[in-house]
Design a protein around this motif. Structure first.
Motif, mmCIF file in Angstrom:
data_model
loop_
_atom_site.group_PDB
_atom_site.id
_atom_site.type_symbol
_atom_site.label_atom_id
_atom_site.label_comp_id
_atom_site.label_asym_id
_atom_site.label_seq_id
_atom_site.Cartn_x
_atom_site.Cartn_y
_atom_site.Cartn_z
ATOM 1 N N ASP A 99 0.847 -1.232 0.049
ATOM 2 C CA ASP A 99 0.016 -0.085 -0.133
ATOM 3 C C ASP A 99 0.920 1.292 -0.258
ATOM 4 O O ASP A 99 1.996 1.061 -0.012
ATOM 5 C CB ASP A 99 -0.815 -0.065 1.124
ATOM 6 C CG ASP A 99 -0.131 -0.315 2.676
ATOM 7 O OD1 ASP A 99 0.954 0.158 2.543
ATOM 8 O OD2 ASP A 99 -0.776 -0.619 3.390
ATOM 9 N N SER A 100 0.184 2.397 0.116
ATOM 10 C CA SER A 100 0.935 3.586 0.129
ATOM 11 C C SER A 100 2.083 3.932 1.112
ATOM 12 O O SER A 100 2.828 4.564 1.028
ATOM 13 C CB SER A 100 0.039 4.853 0.249
ATOM 14 O OG SER A 100 -1.015 4.551 1.337
ATOM 15 N N SER A 101 1.748 3.036 2.199
ATOM 16 C CA SER A 101 2.896 3.086 3.370
ATOM 17 C C SER A 101 4.137 2.325 3.036
ATOM 18 O O SER A 101 5.039 2.638 3.945
ATOM 19 C CB SER A 101 2.290 2.842 4.635
ATOM 20 O OG SER A 101 1.550 1.441 4.759
ATOM 21 N N SER A 102 3.801 1.380 2.267
ATOM 22 C CA SER A 102 5.388 0.611 1.812
ATOM 23 C C SER A 102 6.264 1.149 1.340
ATOM 24 O O SER A 102 5.991 2.198 0.616
ATOM 25 C CB SER A 102 4.548 -0.607 0.933
ATOM 26 O OG SER A 102 3.670 -1.372 1.726
ATOM 27 N N VAL A 103 7.563 0.630 1.684
ATOM 28 C CA VAL A 103 8.626 1.718 1.133
ATOM 29 C C VAL A 103 9.543 0.611 0.436
ATOM 30 O O VAL A 103 9.431 -0.648 0.469
ATOM 31 C CB VAL A 103 9.465 2.351 2.220
ATOM 32 C CG1 VAL A 103 8.796 3.506 2.926
ATOM 33 C CG2 VAL A 103 10.059 1.315 3.233
ATOM 34 N N ASP A 105 14.541 3.097 0.041
ATOM 35 C CA ASP A 105 13.714 3.620 1.173
ATOM 36 C C ASP A 105 12.682 4.878 0.957
ATOM 37 O O ASP A 105 12.157 5.385 1.875
ATOM 38 C CB ASP A 105 14.758 4.142 2.353
ATOM 39 C CG ASP A 105 15.410 2.995 2.960
ATOM 40 O OD1 ASP A 105 14.998 2.032 3.199
ATOM 41 O OD2 ASP A 105 16.389 3.313 3.420
ATOM 42 N N GLN A 106 12.431 4.772 -0.163
ATOM 43 C CA GLN A 106 11.390 5.656 -0.694
ATOM 44 C C GLN A 106 9.957 4.773 -0.700
ATOM 45 O O GLN A 106 9.889 3.684 -1.079
ATOM 46 C CB GLN A 106 11.568 6.400 -2.077
ATOM 47 C CG GLN A 106 12.821 7.297 -1.827
ATOM 48 C CD GLN A 106 13.178 8.000 -3.103
ATOM 49 O OE1 GLN A 106 12.134 8.257 -4.147
ATOM 50 N NE2 GLN A 106 14.430 8.758 -3.454
ATOM 51 N N GLN A 107 8.917 5.867 -0.824
ATOM 52 C CA GLN A 107 7.579 4.914 -1.032
ATOM 53 C C GLN A 107 7.518 4.284 -2.227
ATOM 54 O O GLN A 107 7.898 4.534 -3.122
ATOM 55 C CB GLN A 107 6.349 6.036 -0.696
ATOM 56 C CG GLN A 107 6.163 6.751 0.530
ATOM 57 C CD GLN A 107 4.988 7.396 0.587
ATOM 58 O OE1 GLN A 107 4.351 7.791 -0.766
ATOM 59 N NE2 GLN A 107 4.591 7.923 1.504
ATOM 60 N N SER A 154 4.235 6.449 -5.794
ATOM 61 C CA SER A 154 4.536 7.866 -5.559
ATOM 62 C C SER A 154 3.891 8.303 -7.081
ATOM 63 O O SER A 154 4.271 7.582 -8.149
ATOM 64 C CB SER A 154 5.710 7.900 -5.377
ATOM 65 O OG SER A 154 6.164 9.495 -5.540
#
Length: 459
Positions: A401-405, A410-412, A415
């Motif tokens: 989901d949107s919180s996964s990196v 280490d970025q979303q 995006s």
């Protein structure tokens, strides 16, 4: 009343009633220091200070030290036993201890005393009062007086007795070993074990008694393990019953040296254990069969080492004796294929109880086969159950989901500014496709787990 009392004292001294005069002094003179000293000198002139000694003030008020020294000098010259009693009874602050010590030494030089040991004991107490504990201990040891142990404990003299350990053990074994085994608040010996071992290395009996006591007290600690090599030698000499248990529970002794000691003393059970430990099982088995003649121990030994060649050697040893064959037939079926033994029995050999032994052998073998088949069924069932569970777990979806990196940058993962496919591996690590090396898209860089055949690609 004081004048009457003093005249009465003079009368008693004139009548040589010295004991009664001493008692009256206590009632008449009270706490008058000057009068006490005057009367003491009257007793001194007639050499009867011993009669007044028990009545001299010793409490919160006392006389000058030279008064008590005069009494002690008289006892020393005329009654050594009384001198010793006074030294034990009187507190050392009543007199100058160094002056009495010098008087005793001078008296011993000038006179040939019959009661020399009594005076030496008193001198030891005086040295103790004067904090010269080394001299006091030396005198106690010379007199073979067991009060030395009480003195060591009372004044914490454990650091002083390092050179006296063997003499102390000559004086009292149990007390010495108890003293040498005492611990401080941190659990360490008040006298270090390395010091004791060094001092007793020329007296093996005392060293054995000390190390044996330490071993019993510290079976679960490592404090004495460094001396297990020495203890093996001492047990072999003084207490064989403790040798084999030590060999089994310890791994800090030199095995080859222990084996040589056992060979020298012809200790077969100990040799068997050590040979098995170093891997020389054939020689160990040969000793069991030739020296101990214990077929049960031989079977147990082969069972512990679980070596087919060892079982073959046991069978070779047993073929020469029919009774051993009988014993093997009844017990070997649980460990090896019994046909190995049966096929090697010579034709015509009479074996006692052969029918019963064969029946038991077959039952044991059938039981072993049955157990193996049951275990196989259980293992197969467990295998398929676990395989099904593994497939089920690996077939589940993985949430991104949107919180996964991205595990690399280490970025979303999701995006609006970054357009890249997302690759998720079975280990649940997710990456931007652009972040992964093009040559290694099938393995997770972190844990090198192969990607699922149906790995998800998300735009």
């Amino acid at each position: 009343m004081l004048d009457v009392g003093r005249k009465y004292l003079d009368h008693l001294l004139f009548m040589q009633e010295y004991e009664l005069a001493g008692e009256v002094c206590k009632k008449v003179l009270g706490t008058n220091k000057t009068l006490w000293e005057e009367e003491v000198y009257k007793f001194a002139r007639v050499h009867e200070l011993r009669k007044i000694s028990r009545y001299l003030p010793q409490g919160h008020y006392k006389l000058d030290s030279h008064i008590y020294e005069m009494v002690l000098f008289e006892y020393l010259q005329l009654e050594p036993k009384g001198f010793l009693d006074l030294v034990k009874e009187w507190p050392p602050d009543l007199y100058k201890v160094s002056a009495i010590i010098n008087a005793v030494l001078e008296h011993m030089i000038k006179s040939d005393m019959a009661d020399k040991d009594i005076v030496l004991e008193a001198l030891a107490i005086l040295y103790s009062h004067n904090h010269k504990y080394d001299k006091a201990l030396a005198l106690y040891l010379k007199l073979k007086h067991k009060g030395v142990f009480e003195m060591i404990q009372k004044h914490d003299l454990y650091n002083v007795v390092h050179d006296m350990i063997e003499q102390l053990m000559d004086l009292g074994l149990e007390q010495s070993i108890a003293m040498l085994s005492e611990k401080d608040k941190e659990g360490k010996g008040k006298i270090p074990s390395n010091v004791v071992v060094a001092k007793l290395e020329h007296n093996p009996m005392y060293l054995y008694l000390y190390l044996d006591t330490q071993e019993k007290q510290e079976v679960k600690s490592s404090g004495i393990k460094q001396y297990h090599g020495i203890l093996v030698r001492l047990y072999a000499e003084y207490c064989r019953d403790n040798l084999l248990p030590l060999l089994k529970r310890s791994d800090t002794y030199p095995i080859r040296e222990a084996l040589n000691i056992c060979k020298t003393n012809n200790y077969i059970p100990e040799m068997v254990y050590l040979l098995g430990r170093i891997g020389n099982t054939k020689e160990a088995l040969s000793l069991i069969m030739s020296e101990l003649k214990d077929i049960q121990q031989a079977i147990t030994f082969c069972q512990e080492h679980d070596d087919n060649e060892l079982w073959q050697d046991l069978i070779n040893h047993a073929l020469a004796k029919p009774e051993h064959i009988t014993y093997l037939l009844q017990r070997i079926g649980m460990f090896v294929d019994p046909r190995i033994l049966v096929e090697r029995i010579q034709d015509g050999m009479e074996i006692p109880g052969l029918k019963f032994s064969l029946v038991k052998m077959m039952r044991d073998y059938n039981l072993q086969v049955s157990v193996q088949e049951g275990c196989k069924k259980i293992l197969v069932s467990d295998f398929f159950n676990l395989q099904e569970r593994l497939v089920s777990l690996q077939s589940r979806g993985i949430v991104v989901d949107s919180s996964s990196v991205c595990a690399c940058c280490d970025q979303q993962l999701m995006s609006s500014q970054l357009v890249s496919r997302i690759i998720t591996f079975n280990c649940k690590h997710s990456y931007h496709e652009l972040c992964l090396p093009t040559c290694n898209l099938d393995k997770c860089p972190i844990c090198s787990t192969e990607r699922l055949p149906e790995a998800r690609s998300i735009l």
